[in-house]
Design a protein around this motif. Sequence first.
Motif, PDB file in Angstrom:
ATOM      1  N   UNK A  82       1.165  -1.231   0.053  1.00  0.00           N
ATOM      2  CA  UNK A  82      -0.402  -0.144   0.208  1.00  0.00           C
ATOM      3  C   UNK A  82       0.931   1.202  -0.136  1.00  0.00           C
ATOM      4  N   UNK A  83       2.055   1.201   0.203  1.00  0.00           N
ATOM      5  CA  UNK A  83       2.926   2.110   0.477  1.00  0.00           C
ATOM      6  C   UNK A  83       4.713   1.479   0.066  1.00  0.00           C
ATOM      7  N   UNK A  84       5.677   2.542  -0.844  1.00  0.00           N
ATOM      8  CA  UNK A  84       6.287   1.997  -1.700  1.00  0.00           C
ATOM      9  C   UNK A  84       7.011   2.737  -1.422  1.00  0.00           C
ATOM     10  N   UNK A  85       8.217   3.291  -0.048  1.00  0.00           N
ATOM     11  CA  UNK A  85       9.272   4.987   0.721  1.00  0.00           C
ATOM     12  C   UNK A  85      10.441   4.456  -0.278  1.00  0.00           C
ATOM     13  N   UNK A  86      11.283   5.871   0.275  1.00  0.00           N
ATOM     14  CA  UNK A  86      12.600   5.407  -0.497  1.00  0.00           C
ATOM     15  C   UNK A  86      13.207   4.372   0.318  1.00  0.00           C
ATOM     16  N   UNK A  87      13.120   4.132   1.572  1.00  0.00           N
ATOM     17  CA  UNK A  87      13.992   2.847   2.475  1.00  0.00           C
ATOM     18  C   UNK A  87      12.888   2.171   3.457  1.00  0.00           C
ATOM     19  N   UNK A  88      11.198   2.811   3.371  1.00  0.00           N
ATOM     20  CA  UNK A  88      10.980   1.645   3.684  1.00  0.00           C
ATOM     21  C   UNK A  88       9.799   1.433   2.716  1.00  0.00           C
TER      22      UNK A  88
END
Length: 146
Positions: A82-88
Amino acid sequence: MTTPFCFRFRVRYNECDAQQVVFNARYGDYVDIAMTEFFRALGCDYNSILEQGLDNQVVKLTTEWQSSARFDDVLEVFVSAIHIGNTSFTLQADIRHADEARAIAVSQAVYVMMTTEPFEKTPVPDWLREKLQTGAPGKIIDQSGR
């Protein structure tokens, strides 16, 4: 819309508490197993990630319950990013009763991408980002014995 990845299993007797429902701590186990199978369905099982000098670490796990599960119920855990960030990245697990489609619980697990040597935060690699975005729609891992 296609059905997200599904991990199906049967509740075992030892996972239930004195009230004869699944003990709350077992849901963390269910989510962890479903996430492991989700990664396997993506074509990047845990060992292959480690072989690339990468790892991931759960930094937050939340669960909200809607109803109870009991011994011998067959549950389905639908997993999606549901979420893909830079490092997470955050994976959601929707846990439902397989026969009744009744909502049991929803969990969200936040993972931080790590290197194995040294063990420190690192960006989510593009190849994994792409796999997480695509998911494993329609794939089912069935351990329910049906």
